[in-house]
Design an enzyme around this catalytic site. Structure first.
Site, mmCIF file in Angstrom:
data_model
loop_
_atom_site.group_PDB
_atom_site.id
_atom_site.type_symbol
_atom_site.label_atom_id
_atom_site.label_comp_id
_atom_site.label_asym_id
_atom_site.label_seq_id
_atom_site.Cartn_x
_atom_site.Cartn_y
_atom_site.Cartn_z
ATOM 1 N N SER A 14 -53.851 -45.166 -30.394
ATOM 2 C CA SER A 14 -55.266 -45.235 -30.167
ATOM 3 C C SER A 14 -55.681 -46.269 -29.400
ATOM 4 C CB SER A 14 -55.910 -45.480 -31.574
ATOM 5 O OG SER A 14 -55.348 -46.645 -32.200
ATOM 6 N N GLY A 46 -57.174 -44.370 -37.764
ATOM 7 C CA GLY A 46 -56.916 -44.557 -39.064
ATOM 8 C C GLY A 46 -57.791 -43.908 -40.170
ATOM 9 N N CYS A 76 -47.653 -45.291 -32.638
ATOM 10 C CA CYS A 76 -48.732 -45.303 -33.428
ATOM 11 C C CYS A 76 -48.043 -44.758 -34.786
ATOM 12 C CB CYS A 76 -49.712 -44.719 -33.004
ATOM 13 S SG CYS A 76 -51.008 -44.173 -34.100
ATOM 14 N N ASN A 77 -48.495 -45.765 -35.912
ATOM 15 C CA ASN A 77 -47.758 -45.233 -37.052
ATOM 16 C C ASN A 77 -48.847 -44.090 -37.730
ATOM 17 O OD1 ASN A 77 -45.964 -47.444 -38.415
ATOM 18 N ND2 ASN A 77 -47.200 -48.378 -37.075
ATOM 19 N N THR A 78 -50.122 -44.033 -37.322
ATOM 20 C CA THR A 78 -50.916 -43.083 -38.124
ATOM 21 C C THR A 78 -50.560 -41.793 -37.433
ATOM 22 O OG1 THR A 78 -52.605 -45.000 -37.944
ATOM 23 C CG2 THR A 78 -53.497 -42.466 -38.466
ATOM 24 N N CYS A 186 -48.681 -50.625 -38.847
ATOM 25 C CA CYS A 186 -49.546 -50.558 -37.691
ATOM 26 C C CYS A 186 -49.166 -51.254 -36.571
ATOM 27 C CB CYS A 186 -51.066 -50.748 -38.383
ATOM 28 S SG CYS A 186 -52.211 -50.574 -37.086
ATOM 29 N N THR A 187 -49.218 -50.694 -35.310
ATOM 30 C CA THR A 187 -48.872 -51.462 -34.227
ATOM 31 C C THR A 187 -49.707 -52.370 -33.795
ATOM 32 O OG1 THR A 187 -49.368 -49.504 -32.789
ATOM 33 C CG2 THR A 187 -47.170 -49.504 -33.281
HETATM 34 N N1 DGL Z 1 -51.930 -48.481 -34.183
HETATM 35 C C1 DGL Z 1 -52.201 -47.340 -34.736
HETATM 36 C C2 DGL Z 1 -51.227 -47.439 -36.004
HETATM 37 O O1 DGL Z 1 -49.946 -47.756 -35.640
HETATM 38 C C3 DGL Z 1 -53.434 -46.875 -35.173
HETATM 39 C C4 DGL Z 1 -54.644 -47.653 -35.504
HETATM 40 C C5 DGL Z 1 -55.930 -47.051 -35.629
HETATM 41 O O2 DGL Z 1 -56.266 -46.601 -34.570
HETATM 42 O O3 DGL Z 1 -56.391 -46.925 -36.677
HETATM 43 O O4 DGL Z 1 -51.435 -46.696 -37.070
#
Ligand code: DGL
Length: 267
Positions: A14, A46, A76-78, A186-187
């Site tokens: 994101s 998120g 991105c984990n999300t 979350c990255t």
């Molecule tokens: N960096 C992302 C992750 O790893 C997304 C964070 C976000 O935009 O809420 O989940």
């Protein structure tokens, strides 16, 4: 015909968080050309719905397809939690989602009690817990949605009192669970490490990027897709965002030094 091995690898997130993965990737595989896409118009991911997150991921992967990438890394984990399952079979190139790619590596650490900090959407999916339990049914998992942390990182305000108090509260809540390890799910979160270590020992935190990059490297190698031609990867990287290129350029520094402002694309 250009050799497939020399084609670029796409990364997306994101915002700047995925740069924490890109930075590690560049250290391990400096020959690879990369294309990084920060979907800043839709930040934060998120608090978005599954349907929205699938739409964003599809658009980005279509963009990557036009760029003729040889693979895409979902940094991105999300998006890995909410979108990957729906889009994984729609593209010809391999797609690497951070959560699913790291779960077996994390479970090999032989830990029993795992805390996970992640965005609301990641926690709601329970993807991390499901993947870890698949590897080890006895593992105990506690997931905490850290709703304010992406904003703290993207606005680069870890030092304001409100941010400090919020981080203290969340870490202390997690420590009540008595975790062996805490995954930064979350990255964006590795940037907050200086605050985290005030309330828990540094060794307790896992930044999955290390395991992730090792996984990607091994998999690309297996597929015969690693670029063996030595090159200066700094000159072989492109950056794209969907809004505010100047803010991205400035804030990117926390994870990775970018030479030029990213190109603005409408997606
Ligand atoms: N960096 C992302 C992750 O790893 C997304 C964070 C976000 O935009 O809420 O989940």
């Amino acid at each position: 015909m250009t050799d497939k091995k020399t084609k670029p690898i796409g990364f997306f997130d994101s915002g700047v968080g995925g740069l924490s993965v890109l930075a590690r990737f560049k250290n391990v595989l400096p020959n690879e050309k990369t294309i990084y896409f920060g979907d800043t118009l839709h930040l934060p991911y998120g608090n978005k719905s599954k349907k929205e997150l699938i739409g964003y991921a599809k658009n980005i992967l279509n963009f990557m397809e036009q760029k003729e990438v040889k693979a895409v890394v979902i940094a991105c984990n999300t998006s890995s939690a909410q979108a990957y399952d729906s889009i994984k079979n729609e593209f010809e190139f391999p797609i690497y989602p951070i959560i699913q790619s790291c779960a077996s590596g994390v479970s090999k650490l032989g830990i029993q009690r795992v805390g996970i900090f992640a965005t609301e959407a990641t926690v709601n999916s329970h993807k991390y817990a499901d993947e870890l339990i698949k590897q080890n049914p006895n593992i105990k998992v506690k997931e905490i949605p850290s709703k304010n942390w992406v904003g703290i990182v993207e606005n680069n305000i870890p030092n304001i009192d409100e941010a400090k108090a919020n981080i203290k509260y969340e870490i202390e809540e997690m420590m009540k669970f008595n975790p062996d390890k805490i995954i930064l799910g979350c990255t964006h979160y590795p940037y907050l490490m200086n605050e985290f270590v005030k309330y828990a020992p540094k060794e307790i935190f896992i930044d999955p990027a290390e395991i992730f990059v090792e996984y990607i490297k091994n998999n690309l190698e297996k597929k015969g897709l690693l670029n063996n031609e030595p090159s200066n990867s700094q000159t072989q990287e492109e950056f794209y965002v969907t809004s505010s290129p100047d803010a991205f350029l400035k804030n990117a520094k926390i994870f990775y030094e970018i030479k030029n402002a990213p190109a603005l694309v409408s997606n």
